[in-house]
Design a protein around this motif. Sequence first.
Motif: not given
Length: 281
Positions: A61-70, A154-158, A234-239
């Motif tokens: 919403s605030a960040f698109s896939l153009e910019l993905i801060p961890t 977006q993989f990889p999350p922390p 826990a499923g993909s969004e369980g992350i």
Amino acid sequence: MAKIVGGIGCSHVPAVGAASDFGKTKDSYWTPLFDALPKARKWINDLRPDVVILVYNDHASAFSLELIPTFAIGTADLFKPADEGYGPRDVPDVKGHSALAWHIAESCILDEFDLTIANHMDVDHGCTVPLTVFFDQPEEWPVKVIPLCVNVIQFPPPTANRCFNLGQAIQRAVESFPEDLRVVVAGTGGMSHQLQGERAGVVNTEFDLTYLDNLIDNNEVNRKMSHLEFIREAGSEGIEMVMWQIMRGSLDDQVEEKFRKYHVASSNTAFGIICLENKTV
Ligand code: DHB
Ligand code: FE
């Protein structure tokens, strides 16, 4: 000095926000969840928090896939509810605490956690739905909110462990802020859910309840859990549950459980909320 007076783990299911916004909380589908919330709301109110550090993930919403801060910390004084495709939620604007947010940014970065600084950011359901769960439908949110955004999109999350360690750095930061502020840290997202693909609809109650139990006195297991394990169990969004580790890391080793509600299903998701306080000796 500022201090952390409580921690909350809480799902951020958008349908829970919609149920509140559109007057559905008395519908039989929703009463098992909403009838349980006054007790949690009383606990939060009794804590008299000045600030909630709200750990959540932005859902593109605030960040698109153009910019993905961890990790990104909201340092503004105001955050508008984001338009996620149906117009922004009709809830109050979120008021920030710029001075504490900048202090946390400085303290964490010098502590070797390189947070991205967000001076302008709209906040989506990940942030506003927990506020509804905590505070119902006030004219204004009764606390200042510091949004802390985590990439779990977006993989990889922390890792869960990295999140826990950040929570510890946040505890050090808050406890070195000179103003007498009462701070609650909320970790949101989860519990088990998968919104897409072949396993869409996955819910794993046994896993979720064990995760809640382990938060109290066996959190090493949660903290050491791999991405693969979260997603398999826990499923993909369980992350999203890695974000609860930031909350847990910001509390002391010994905590007490003050409230818990677990309910299946809220839309496609297992809804969980747990309220924790540091154990006093
Ligand atoms: C849904 C979306 C979420 O971001 C979430 O954490 C849980 C459920 C949903 O669309 O149902
Ligand atoms: Fe989510």
